[in-house]
Design a protein around this motif. Structure first.
Motif, mmCIF file in Angstrom:
data_model
loop_
_atom_site.group_PDB
_atom_site.id
_atom_site.type_symbol
_atom_site.label_atom_id
_atom_site.label_comp_id
_atom_site.label_asym_id
_atom_site.label_seq_id
_atom_site.Cartn_x
_atom_site.Cartn_y
_atom_site.Cartn_z
ATOM 1 N N GLN A 103 0.846 -1.196 0.000
ATOM 2 C CA GLN A 103 0.000 0.000 0.000
ATOM 3 C C GLN A 103 0.890 1.258 0.000
ATOM 4 O O GLN A 103 0.861 2.076 0.915
ATOM 5 C CB GLN A 103 -0.961 0.054 1.185
ATOM 6 N N GLN A 106 -1.261 6.670 -1.691
ATOM 7 C CA GLN A 106 -2.538 7.150 -1.128
ATOM 8 C C GLN A 106 -3.317 7.882 -2.209
ATOM 9 O O GLN A 106 -4.317 7.397 -2.695
ATOM 10 C CB GLN A 106 -2.297 7.996 0.111
ATOM 11 N N CYS A 107 -2.855 9.077 -2.608
ATOM 12 C CA CYS A 107 -3.578 9.756 -3.693
ATOM 13 C C CYS A 107 -3.125 9.267 -5.055
ATOM 14 O O CYS A 107 -3.846 9.422 -6.033
ATOM 15 C CB CYS A 107 -3.438 11.273 -3.583
ATOM 16 N N CYS A 144 1.800 12.296 0.725
ATOM 17 C CA CYS A 144 0.772 11.537 1.454
ATOM 18 C C CYS A 144 1.342 10.498 2.424
ATOM 19 O O CYS A 144 0.821 10.335 3.516
ATOM 20 C CB CYS A 144 -0.121 10.771 0.474
ATOM 21 N N THR A 145 2.326 9.736 1.984
ATOM 22 C CA THR A 145 2.579 8.458 2.664
ATOM 23 C C THR A 145 3.615 8.519 3.780
ATOM 24 O O THR A 145 3.686 7.606 4.597
ATOM 25 C CB THR A 145 3.101 7.393 1.675
ATOM 26 N N GLY A 146 4.466 9.525 3.787
ATOM 27 C CA GLY A 146 5.585 9.493 4.723
ATOM 28 C C GLY A 146 6.668 8.523 4.292
ATOM 29 O O GLY A 146 7.578 8.233 5.063
ATOM 30 N N HIS A 149 5.894 3.182 3.431
ATOM 31 C CA HIS A 149 5.292 2.103 2.659
ATOM 32 C C HIS A 149 5.925 2.011 1.267
ATOM 33 O O HIS A 149 5.955 0.937 0.662
ATOM 34 C CB HIS A 149 3.781 2.303 2.550
ATOM 35 N N GLY B 509 -7.335 10.654 -1.865
ATOM 36 C CA GLY B 509 -6.158 9.961 -1.340
ATOM 37 C C GLY B 509 -6.480 9.176 -0.089
ATOM 38 O O GLY B 509 -5.663 8.429 0.416
ATOM 39 N N ARG B 690 -4.421 -0.841 7.766
ATOM 40 C CA ARG B 690 -3.269 -0.404 6.970
ATOM 41 C C ARG B 690 -3.535 0.953 6.332
ATOM 42 O O ARG B 690 -2.622 1.745 6.162
ATOM 43 C CB ARG B 690 -2.864 -1.456 5.943
ATOM 44 N N SER B 691 -4.781 1.216 6.035
ATOM 45 C CA SER B 691 -5.110 2.530 5.501
ATOM 46 C C SER B 691 -4.913 3.607 6.567
ATOM 47 O O SER B 691 -4.329 4.664 6.306
ATOM 48 C CB SER B 691 -6.561 2.524 5.000
ATOM 49 N N GLU B 693 -3.011 3.394 9.237
ATOM 50 C CA GLU B 693 -1.567 3.529 9.500
ATOM 51 C C GLU B 693 -0.915 4.426 8.462
ATOM 52 O O GLU B 693 -0.051 5.251 8.776
ATOM 53 C CB GLU B 693 -0.881 2.151 9.452
ATOM 54 N N GLY B 694 -1.333 4.266 7.222
ATOM 55 C CA GLY B 694 -0.780 5.111 6.162
ATOM 56 C C GLY B 694 -1.095 6.575 6.391
ATOM 57 O O GLY B 694 -0.246 7.449 6.209
ATOM 58 N N GLN B 695 -2.332 6.861 6.806
ATOM 59 C CA GLN B 695 -2.713 8.249 7.087
ATOM 60 C C GLN B 695 -1.860 8.818 8.225
ATOM 61 O O GLN B 695 -1.437 9.978 8.178
ATOM 62 C CB GLN B 695 -4.191 8.323 7.484
ATOM 63 N N ARG B 697 1.185 7.788 9.287
ATOM 64 C CA ARG B 697 2.591 7.976 8.885
ATOM 65 C C ARG B 697 2.733 9.188 7.962
ATOM 66 O O ARG B 697 3.687 9.964 8.087
ATOM 67 C CB ARG B 697 3.116 6.709 8.204
ATOM 68 N N GLY B 698 1.802 9.335 7.045
ATOM 69 C CA GLY B 698 1.871 10.485 6.148
ATOM 70 C C GLY B 698 1.690 11.792 6.888
ATOM 71 O O GLY B 698 2.356 12.792 6.597
#
Lengths: 162, 802
Positions: A103, A106-107, A144-146, A149, B509, B690-691, B693-695, B697-698
């Motif tokens: 994953q 994101q966008c 978005c992701t940092g 991932h 996103g 996981r979604s 977590e992604g938010q 971390r971002g």
């Protein structure tokens, strides 16, 4: 390459995703505009227009290139691969699969550029360390992701290839 | 499970909480998703914008003759000419701060639009810009809030008579008495930098106006589409019911694409003038100069009153906020934090004194956290300062003052509620994961070697599920319309059993398709992979406010639950009729309705076929079809009072997190290296880990950005010095650490499945933790950090002998 200085017009021949094209362009026309507008390959995105963010990265003769900084005439005779050329009828490219599994998006706007950079990295270095991966990705911005991932995806892709 | 009678729904998998891949992702990795710039319409023209080289100037004359004569140019519009086709932009403030999509009479910031061109290509449009000449009469520049408040300052808007556009002290409880009775008052002057979202995709709009029907279609990456008809109608000069906004995929927003009224206005004006569809797509400079999405630039005097034993009593925050040249969203960025101004702590009274100043800069919009990011940082700075002054462990000081788990629902002094939480448990888990004691030992060892390791801990709130009332309720004495932002879903089971869910918001996103499919799976006992998602334009839409304020997962949970109930009622009615059973004996499991304890069953496909094509097999009087929609409203609210000493519960679904950060700082270079980053969050029930977590971390990457790198900079003449990604520096892959994320799940008592929103928490909690970690590393130098970003040169300065 045919050029006509009176009309300020050039004919560029290039291969994109395995298909040959002959495109008439103004010499100032950017490669990314030929890809997106003339050839309809809108998977490549423009984030900054000055080569900083890496969103527009494509592969030109196997090397990553900023399509927003490259003139279309510079791609005359080149073999260009965009994100649309990565998947085949058999399925997505292993790097795309790794991005799915981790994953890593994101966008998704920066994703095609990261995919191109990753393909080039793994061609050069099949087993990069995390530090090498982060250094290789330093020219691509993701908001978005940092990045974690994405880094994980590159690791997965390198492991899948071995 | 259920003690009430009625049919049972079950499924083999617990889909809520399942760690599934996102439905959105395959299109993203193939590049087949459509962003606004990908849109092609027959006859499409391309717009470009001429921008002011002055921060403050009268427009004396504009000559567009040569530009209009350039082959391929269809229209050139100045601000004055635009008034024939579009009106001023909508604003959410009561004050008369008038803004036009293209400046009229004068420019108020560097980069404001003065003329626009529509041409056959963007290349020609930009050629035409070079042929426009503008004569300006420069005016004195209001370069910052302090200058704006000074006696005799030039006025950004002459009609207002002052650059101070709003001033009010919100007071909740007897703050003065609490301060007088306190043993100690900790005071800090704290400055937060003007940041901006800078999403990878700039803002854009394609607008098509059909003069024959009077109908206008708008394709844009705005979230305004949900409000577009009524908010943009006056600007575009098109009746609300003739405006159709189409949802598109959006290349990142973080709040910055909430409105885009100006971008849509420019494309709309040119579409009306040319009779052709027009695209205006910002380039990066357009975006960084003029996107109306710069974020708070605040100077605070913040005070925490406390007892000698460390018990917090009262909080006083005086803030001066540099709003830039316009006031579209009013002081929403300062009222938003009143939802969680006391953080996770028991603090009995609060004063929040806000002064909003207009200056010659691009105006504020929304950025992830919406102002509450700033107050989280301010409060956590005060807590660290209090620990330093009292000589106590900052972790213990926090633990001592956390709202206890048995206190929920908890009403804070402002009138907002916190629905649920277990803050001590979050803190304990974070400390455990971070192995704090080991790092403290490591810090000591390193210092002996002349290396500088620092530890930062922050405990902070993430209010979610915005109702938007903060846009209105600051106008004391005026009627207080309490806004409720509904969200809808339309669900259909087709004649072969396939399920389609229609949503009414753009993809930003986030993961609205994934979570919707999971929620439907949970409700109907089907596989989420079998659920198709569709996005509807506003003309076919149901009430929706779209993503923002960390609301989508909460609102979709409620909407899906409501629509599913309606569908299930009909499914069971059909099945009971056909299977000659009582509905109470039926169960729906894995897409099959069966009579419990028998072999009699019908699949959803059987029921769908009957519902669509076999009227004779339906119960008497039943309508054919199998479709339901549901509009979910915010589940809990109370109303503000007239004098705004109680703002009501306007943001009561409140998450919480604790970040533990360990850094090593190089005093020679100012480089900050992350050694450990742990984030423990509680956003109630998690739908897709996981979604989320992604938010998180971002969001943390963005929080590191504002702590260490990001600042929109203007010089003394009001020139924007950060109009490219070279100058507005956002973190790259080498700058952001691996973040260990863990969840505690304290369900909300008020939402479906107990879900809370979590999209902003990473960015809202990281800055104070990172700030403290750097400050702690530099403690041997006596460093105190009162201002962000902590640039490398700042660090080097803090470490140098005076």
């Amino acid at each position: 390459m045919d050029t006509d200085s009176d009309t300020d017009f050039a004919v560029v021949e290039l291969t994109v995703n395995g298909i040959g094209h002959r495109v008439g362009v103004e010499p100032r026309r950017l490669l990314v505009d030929v890809l997106r507008e003339d050839l309809g390959l809108t998977g490549t995105n423009v984030g900054c227009g000055q080569g900083v963010c890496g969103s527009c990265t494509v592969l030109v003769d196997g090397a990553s290139a900023r399509s927003c900084l490259m003139l279309a005439v510079q791609a005359h005779g080149a073999d260009v691969v965009t994100v649309e050329g990565m998947a085949t009828a058999a399925g997505v490219h292993p790097v795309q699969q790794a991005f799915l599994d981790a994953q890593a998006q994101q966008c998704g706007f920066c994703t095609p550029g990261f995919l191109a950079t990753t393909v080039e990295l793994l061609d050069r270095n099949a087993k990069p360390s995390e530090a090498e991966i982060r250094a290789a990705l330093a020219g691509n911005t993701c908001r978005c992701t940092g990045y974690q991932h994405i880094v994980d995806a590159v690791v997965r892709a390198s492991e899948a290839a071995s | 499970m259920s003690t009430t009678t009625g049919p049972t729904t079950g499924h083999s998998t617990a889909w809520v909480g399942a760690d599934l891949p996102r439905k959105e992702d395959p299109a993203l990795v193939r590049g087949s998703i459509a962003y606004v710039d990908d849109l092609r319409l027959p006859g499409l023209l391309h717009a470009a914008v001429l921008r002011s080289p002055h921060a403050h100037a009268r427009i004396v004359a504009i000559d567009t003759t040569a530009a209009k004569a350039l082959p391929g140019v269809h229209a050139v519009l100045t601000g004055a000419e635009s008034l024939d086709v579009i009106g001023p932009l909508a604003r959410f403030c009561a004050e008369e701060v008038v803004e036009h999509a293209i400046a009229v009479e004068k420019v108020r910031y560097f980069g404001e639009a003065v003329a626009v061109v529509a041409a056959e290509s963007r290349y020609i449009a930009e050629d035409a810009l070079a042929l426009i000449t503008v004569e300006y009469a420069p005016l004195p520049v209001v370069a910052d809030a302090e200058a704006g408040m000074a006696e005799g300052a030039a006025l950004v808007h002459e009609n207002l008579g002052s650059n101070v556009v709003y001033q009010h002290a919100f007071t909740f409880g007897d703050v003065d008495a609490e301060f007088a009775a306190a043993d100690r008052v900790v005071r800090r002057e704290l400055r937060w930098p003007r940041a901006t979202a800078a999403p990878l995709e700039t803002n854009g709009a394609v607008v098509r106006f059909d003069a024959a029907s009077g109908r206008m279609d708008v394709w844009s990456n705005t979230n305004l589409l949900n409000f577009g008809a009524w908010v943009m109608s006056a600007t575009l000069g098109v009746a609300p019911h003739m405006l159709n906004f189409h949802p598109l995929s959006v290349g990142g927003s973080f709040g910055s694409k909430h409105f885009l009224a100006k971008q849509i206005g420019i494309a709309g004006a040119l579409a009306k003038v040319t009779g052709r569809p027009v695209k205006f797509m910002e380039d990066r400079a357009d975006n960084l100069l003029a996107s109306d999405a710069q974020a708070p630039e605040r100077a605070h005097v913040a005070e925490l009153a406390l007892d000698a034993d460390g018990t917090f009593r009262s909080l006083r925050v005086k803030v001066v906020d540099d709003y830039g040249a316009y006031f579209m969203l009013a002081i929403a960025g300062n009222t938003n934090p009143l939802s969680q101004i006391v953080g996770p702590y028991r603090i009995g009274s609060v004063t929040y004194d806000v002064t909003a100043v207009l200056t010659n800069k691009n105006q504020q919009g929304v950025l992830r956290g919406a102002g509450s990011d700033v107050t989280n940082w301010v409060l956590e700075r005060l807590v660290d300062a209090a620990a330093d002054e009292l000589g106590v462990d900052p972790v213990e000081l926090r633990r001592k003052n956390l709202i206890p788990p048995d206190a929920f629902p908890y009403k804070i002094p402002t009138g907002n509620f916190y629905d649920s939480g277990d803050y001590p448990a979050v803190l304990a888990r974070a400390l455990e994961l971070a192995d704090l004691d080991r790092w403290r030992a490591e810090q000591e060892r390193a210092r002996a070697e002349g290396r500088y390791i620092g530890i930062g801990v922050a405990c902070a709130q993430q209010r979610s599920t915005y109702y938007a009332s903060e846009f209105w309720f600051h106008n004391i004495g005026a009627p207080a319309p309490f806004t409720t932002t509904a969200e809808s879903v339309r669900m259909r089971i087709g004649p072969t059993g396939g399920i389609t869910a229609t949503l009414f918001a753009p993809f930003w996103g986030n993961s609205q398709e994934t979570v919707t499919a999971q929620l439907i799976a949970a409700e109907l006992g089907v596989d989420p992979a079998e659920v198709a998602i569709d996005l509807a334009p506003t003309m076919h839409g149901l009430p929706s406010a779209g993503p923002g304020g960390s609301r989508m997962t909460v609102m979709l949970s409620g909407a899906v639950a409501g629509a599913s109930k309606k569908l299930k009622d009909k499914i069971f009615e059909i099945a009971a009729h056909q299977l000659e059973a009582s509905p109470d004996d039926l169960e729906l499991r894995d897409g099959v309705v069966s009579v419990q304890g028998t072999d009699a069953s019908m699949s959803l496909a059987d029921i769908g076929m009957a519902a669509y094509w076999q009227k004779a097999s339906l119960p008497d009087g039943m309508e054919s079809g199998l479709e339901a929609s549901f509009t979910y409203d915010p589940p809990f609210f109370t109303l503000p009072n007239a004098d705004r000493t109680d703002l009501g519960a306007f943001y009561p679904i409140v998450g919480h997190g604790c970040h533990v950060v360990v850094v090593e700082v190089d005093p020679e270079t100012g480089q900050v290296e992350f050694l450990k980053y742990v984030a423990v969050h509680d956003h109630g029930t998690v739908v897709n880990p996981r979604s989320l977590e992604g938010q998180i971390r971002g969001g943390i990457a963005q929080g590191i950005g504002v702590a260490l790198y990001e600042r929109v900079a203007y010089d003394a003449e009001g020139r924007n010095l950060t109009a490219s990604y070279d100058e507005y520096v956002v973190p790259g892959a080498p700058d952001v650490p691996r973040v260990e994320v863990a969840f505690l799940q304290t369900p909300s008592p008020w939402t479906a499945h107990g879900v809370k929103g979590g999209g902003e928490g990473g960015r809202m909690i990281a800055p104070p933790a990172v700030t403290r970690a750097v400050e702690d590393a530099l403690a041997p130098f006596g460093a105190r950090i009162d201002e962000l970003p902590i640039a490398m040169e700042t660090i080097v300065g803090l470490c140098s002998p005076p």
